[in-house]
Scaffold this active site. Structure first.
Site, mmCIF file in Angstrom:
data_model
loop_
_atom_site.group_PDB
_atom_site.id
_atom_site.type_symbol
_atom_site.label_atom_id
_atom_site.label_comp_id
_atom_site.label_asym_id
_atom_site.label_seq_id
_atom_site.Cartn_x
_atom_site.Cartn_y
_atom_site.Cartn_z
ATOM 1 N N ARG A 231 0.811 -1.231 0.000
ATOM 2 C CA ARG A 231 0.000 0.000 0.000
ATOM 3 C C ARG A 231 0.840 1.276 0.000
ATOM 4 N NH1 ARG A 231 -2.625 -4.210 0.909
ATOM 5 N NH2 ARG A 231 -4.849 -4.373 0.421
ATOM 6 N N TYR A 268 -27.409 -0.644 -17.553
ATOM 7 C CA TYR A 268 -27.998 -1.957 -17.270
ATOM 8 C C TYR A 268 -29.437 -2.105 -17.764
ATOM 9 C CZ TYR A 268 -23.818 -2.760 -14.537
ATOM 10 O OH TYR A 268 -22.502 -2.925 -14.163
ATOM 11 N N HIS A 398 -1.895 -7.893 -14.161
ATOM 12 C CA HIS A 398 -3.277 -8.266 -13.858
ATOM 13 C C HIS A 398 -3.898 -8.961 -15.073
ATOM 14 C CE1 HIS A 398 -6.897 -8.113 -11.396
ATOM 15 N NE2 HIS A 398 -7.518 -8.067 -12.558
ATOM 16 N N ALA A 399 -4.481 -10.121 -14.853
ATOM 17 C CA ALA A 399 -4.969 -10.952 -15.953
ATOM 18 C C ALA A 399 -6.017 -10.212 -16.790
ATOM 19 C CB ALA A 399 -5.572 -12.235 -15.405
ATOM 20 N N HIS A 428 -11.531 -18.164 -16.602
ATOM 21 C CA HIS A 428 -12.207 -16.862 -16.594
ATOM 22 C C HIS A 428 -11.813 -16.058 -17.842
ATOM 23 C CE1 HIS A 428 -13.711 -13.080 -14.676
ATOM 24 N NE2 HIS A 428 -12.742 -12.543 -15.417
ATOM 25 N N GLU A 429 -10.526 -15.980 -18.093
ATOM 26 C CA GLU A 429 -10.057 -15.173 -19.225
ATOM 27 C C GLU A 429 -10.520 -15.764 -20.557
ATOM 28 O OE1 GLU A 429 -9.128 -12.333 -18.703
ATOM 29 O OE2 GLU A 429 -8.703 -12.529 -16.578
ATOM 30 N N HIS A 432 -13.925 -14.750 -21.519
ATOM 31 C CA HIS A 432 -14.009 -13.471 -22.245
ATOM 32 C C HIS A 432 -13.737 -13.690 -23.731
ATOM 33 C CE1 HIS A 432 -14.444 -10.914 -18.775
ATOM 34 N NE2 HIS A 432 -13.261 -11.177 -18.263
ATOM 35 N N GLU A 456 -18.142 -11.240 -17.302
ATOM 36 C CA GLU A 456 -17.288 -11.767 -16.231
ATOM 37 C C GLU A 456 -17.732 -13.155 -15.766
ATOM 38 O OE1 GLU A 456 -14.588 -10.389 -15.597
ATOM 39 O OE2 GLU A 456 -14.945 -8.462 -16.561
ATOM 40 N N TRP A 530 -13.294 4.377 2.257
ATOM 41 C CA TRP A 530 -12.973 3.007 1.804
ATOM 42 C C TRP A 530 -13.073 2.038 2.982
ATOM 43 C CZ3 TRP A 530 -12.103 0.287 -2.604
ATOM 44 C CH2 TRP A 530 -11.314 -0.870 -2.555
ATOM 45 N N ARG A 534 -15.425 -1.146 3.704
ATOM 46 C CA ARG A 534 -14.796 -2.454 3.916
ATOM 47 C C ARG A 534 -15.374 -3.090 5.181
ATOM 48 N NH1 ARG A 534 -10.992 -5.367 1.099
ATOM 49 N NH2 ARG A 534 -9.019 -4.874 2.107
ATOM 50 N N HIS A 559 -8.264 -2.370 -10.091
ATOM 51 C CA HIS A 559 -9.367 -1.773 -10.852
ATOM 52 C C HIS A 559 -9.585 -0.293 -10.556
ATOM 53 C CE1 HIS A 559 -9.764 -6.086 -10.838
ATOM 54 N NE2 HIS A 559 -10.520 -6.012 -11.906
ATOM 55 N N ARG A 568 -19.604 -5.324 -11.984
ATOM 56 C CA ARG A 568 -19.684 -6.476 -12.889
ATOM 57 C C ARG A 568 -19.291 -7.779 -12.202
ATOM 58 N NH1 ARG A 568 -15.399 -4.276 -17.130
ATOM 59 N NH2 ARG A 568 -16.923 -2.609 -17.011
ATOM 60 N N TYR A 569 -18.325 -7.715 -11.297
ATOM 61 C CA TYR A 569 -17.862 -8.956 -10.660
ATOM 62 C C TYR A 569 -18.855 -9.438 -9.616
ATOM 63 C CZ TYR A 569 -13.542 -7.480 -12.908
ATOM 64 O OH TYR A 569 -12.620 -7.073 -13.828
HETATM 65 O O1 X8Z Z 1 -10.064 -8.706 -12.518
HETATM 66 C C1 X8Z Z 1 -10.492 -9.836 -12.580
HETATM 67 C C2 X8Z Z 1 -10.147 -10.720 -13.774
HETATM 68 C C3 X8Z Z 1 -9.959 -9.952 -15.006
HETATM 69 S S1 X8Z Z 1 -11.440 -9.254 -15.617
HETATM 70 C C4 X8Z Z 1 -8.873 -11.468 -13.481
HETATM 71 N N1 X8Z Z 1 -11.231 -10.342 -11.572
HETATM 72 C C5 X8Z Z 1 -11.552 -9.554 -10.388
HETATM 73 C C6 X8Z Z 1 -10.325 -9.265 -9.540
HETATM 74 O O2 X8Z Z 1 -9.272 -9.890 -9.767
HETATM 75 O O3 X8Z Z 1 -10.403 -8.439 -8.628
HETATM 76 C C7 X8Z Z 1 -11.829 -11.660 -11.527
HETATM 77 C C8 X8Z Z 1 -12.509 -11.758 -10.200
HETATM 78 C C9 X8Z Z 1 -12.539 -10.382 -9.612
HETATM 79 ZN ZN ZN Z 2 -12.734 -10.733 -16.311
#
Ligand code: X8Z
Ligand code: ZN
Length: 665
Positions: A231, A268, A398-399, A428-429, A432, A456, A530, A534, A559, A568-569
């Site tokens: 952090r 939405y 980050h994926a 997950h990927e 997409h 997602e 925040w 939390r 994010h 979205r998640y």
């Molecule tokens: O960011 C993601 C994916 C890519 S859209 C790996 N996710 C969120 C995160 O990592 O915070 C998937 C679950 C939640």
């Molecule tokens: Zn994703």
């Protein structure tokens, strides 16, 4: 940066995005007109003398918009891809420039679309027009220089996160043990779990390494140190973040929204106010399950660490949960494993025992999709994707999944680790990518998820079918090691520690952003706000008495500086269970939901594809109905999935005091 600038149902589709399309289907009002282009053209053309636009003009405008978007995306996506794969001052500058161009185009198209506000249009044209009018999720105001300023800030925020690292003591034995770091700073051979022996001669570690420590250490002092260390990357982002908020709020107001939160909520197919209620309703459905999981996890942490570290009645210390953000808790499964309930299946151990590498993980995930009847991934996917972390340059780890040409040039980019968590993330990927390819023949405006939660949820839904029986079929698990029915609780607990634990996090991130955009949290309240959320939603608190005055803890979550909406998640965690249940019903599966796998079921695949092919061409309830038969998002499938675990948790918790102070708020 990529995702930001265009967005709306249309512009987004272009693959300007990494993580997933900046989905936001156009709003609901669009569906009213049902006349044909011909009748409307005739009627509207009659009014051209007074300067009113015609349907023909609207049609031409949409056609030109589509061309502009496609042309812009074709080169901008390449720039974004290169920048995310090679972060330098130069690539940042290029990405900022492309971003500014995209922002200007998006704003121009949104404003031009307003010309047709009073024109009666066929439903399809109206939907496209309204998509354009939403601009992007991060709209630039029209004034001179605003788009450039916004794009520069956004690129900078993401790059700061992507290159984030912090100092550690390279001689700390506790760290060496986990990272297998050579204190002399020499690189060693590949570690068994796929991460190279890390070079830390500069005394700094990155997020990947810090996450490994948080996942594996049970030393509360070290956990706190690493948690706080990560952090330290974000305080420098705070001022820029506040500036960005001002700019996009101004842009949103120009588009006719009260603020950027209202713009997001407008994506939405329903009124923004109704969406707030919808999210609250879904949370209300699943909260009792989360509360039970929280209570049981806290009790285990209290038993493990004692009252000093984790009191039995206070919110949970966020650094003890095995994840940098306390968003999914699977890494501390061993602490909550149901006693006498069998072992369950440790996918990480299986991957390592079977010598899986990162590519093999992706190949196996692809095979799941092809077993449902989807075409294999194109050769270019394998040639162009980034699947392992490069050692010699800075990348956004980050994926993410990409769709560079809105047709077949689909790719993933992730610094994959060989563990069960990333095995799910690989699915997950690919979810997409397969979605992107399924809707590739839609007009550019509809190349997007039915709503962003759908995007997602696709791959996650597939990953819910990773059952022990499936693992036997693909040769990862030995038939004789399939856990008996007594291990069901173990399997469910593993899933719940990830999926149920995630729910309030999925919800709170944008509750925070909405309040930031509305001005309810000013810059000086960013961090305290925040932590209020939390605590309120997740029942977590930070380690230590206070946070530093300059702390910007939201900025330490991808994010926020990555500027990807997060609701979205939350939706995806509801929807994936709805999809799973519908798929299992279709397959005629009669046992409990958590035992169902749709592997190799082409009929389910065909119907799933039918929903995916729709993209954003129809309001999301239509897409949901096409696959599940219902038009509502609904938490009852996730509740059904975890029913045996809920019973177990209630029993475990019956003599405990559950909850935390703010739970009652
Ligand atoms: O960011 C993601 C994916 C890519 S859209 C790996 N996710 C969120 C995160 O990592 O915070 C998937 C679950 C939640
Ligand atoms: Zn994703």
């Amino acid at each position: 940066m990529r995702k930001l600038l265009l967005s709306a149902a249309s512009l987004t589709a272009l693959g300007l995005m990494a993580c997933q399309p900046e989905a936001s289907a156009p709003s609901a009002e669009i569906e009213k007109p049902t006349k044909t282009v011909e009748t409307l053209t005739a009627a509207a053309n009659a009014g051209t003398e007074n300067g009113a636009p015609t349907v023909q003009e609207a049609k031409e405008f949409l056609e030109q918009a589509e061309k502009d978007i496609v042309e812009y995306s074709a080169y901008a996506n390449k720039i974004y891809w290169v920048q995310a794969n090679f972060i330098t001052d130069d690539t940042n500058a290029l990405a900022a420039r492309a971003g500014a161009q995209g922002a200007k185009m998006s704003t121009r198209l949104a404003n031009e679309a307003k010309r047709f506000n009073d024109l009666s249009l066929p439903a399809d044209m109206r939907r496209k027009m309204d998509g354009l009018k939403r601009g992007s999720n991060f709209p630039a105001p029209e004034k001179e220089g605003a788009a450039e300023k916004l794009a520069t800030i956004m690129t900078g925020l993401e790059a700061t996160y992507g290159t984030g690292s912090f100092e550690i003591d390279v001689n700390d034995k506790r760290i060496i043990e986990i990272l297998d770091v050579d204190p002399d700073g020499e690189k060693g051979p590949d570690k068994k779990d796929g991460t190279l022996k890390q070079e830390v001669s500069d005394g700094k570690i990155t997020l990947g390494q810090a996450s490994d420590i948080i996942a594996k250490s049970q030393d509360p002092e070290l956990l706190k140190e690493i948690w706080e260390g990560w952090r330290t990357i974000s305080p420098p982002m705070k001022d820029d973040y506040a500036k960005m908020v001002d700019i996009v709020n101004e842009g949103s107001r120009e588009l006719g929204y009260e603020d950027t939160g209202a713009l997001w909520r407008g994506g939405y197919d329903m009124e923004g106010e109704a969406f707030i209620k919808e999210a609250d309703r879904l949370w209300g459905q699943v909260k009792p399950l989360y509360d039970q999981l929280h209570c049981n996890t806290r009790a285990a942490l209290n038993e493990k660490y004692g009252d000093e570290v984790q009191p039995a009645d206070a919110p949970i210390r966020a650094d003890l949960l095995g994840n940098m953000w306390g968003q999914s808790w699977g890494n501390i499964y061993d602490m909550v494993a149901p006693k006498g309930g069998g072992e369950g299946v440790d996918v990480t151990a299986l991957l390592l025992e079977n010598d899986y590498d990162q590519k093999k993980m992706v190949e196996v995930a692809e095979t799941f999709f092809t077993s449902l009847g989807f075409d294999p991934l194109p050769d270019t996917f394998w040639e162009r994707s980034l699947i392992t972390k490069p050692q010699d340059r800075e990348v956004v780890c980050h994926a993410s999944a990409w769709d560079l040409d809105a047709m077949d040039d689909i790719r993933i980019k992730m610094c994959t680790k060989i563990n069960g968590e990333d095995f799910v993330t690989v699915h997950h990927e690919l979810g997409h990518n397969f979605y992107q390819r399924a809707y590739k023949n839609q007009p550019v405006f509809y190349k997007d998820g039915a709503n962003d939660g759908f995007h997602e949820a696709i791959g996650d839904m597939i990953a819910l079918s990773i059952t022990p029986e499936y693992l036997v079929k693909i040769g990862l698990l030995d038939e004789k090691d399939v856990p008996g029915a007594d291990a069901d609780l173990a399997l469910l607990m593993r899933q719940a520690m990830d999926k149920v634990a995630f729910l309030p996090f999925g919800l709170m991130v944008d509750q925070w952003r909405w309040k930031v955009f509305s001005g309810e949290y000013t810059e000086s309240e960013y961090n305290s706000g925040w932590w209020d959320l939390r605590e309120k939603y997740q029942g977590l608190r930070h380690p230590g008495e206070t946070r530093p005055g300059d702390a910007f803890d939201p900025g330490a979550k991808f994010h926020i500086p990555g500027n990807t909406p997060y609701m979205r998640y939350f939706l995806a965690h509801i929807l994936q269970f709805q999809f799973h249940k519908a798929a299992c019903d279709m397959a005629g599966f009669e046992g409990p939901l958590h035992q169902c796998s749709i592997y190799e079921n082409e009929e389910v695949g065909r119907r799933f594809n039918a929903m995916m092919e729709m993209g954003a061409s129809k309001p999301w309830p239509d897409a949901l109905e096409a696959f599940t038969g219902t038009r509502d998002m609904d938490g009852s499938a996730i509740l059904e999935y975890f029913t045996p675990l809920m019973t177990y948790l209630e029993e475990q918790n019956k003599d405990r005091t559950c909850g935390w102070d703010k739970a009652a708020e």
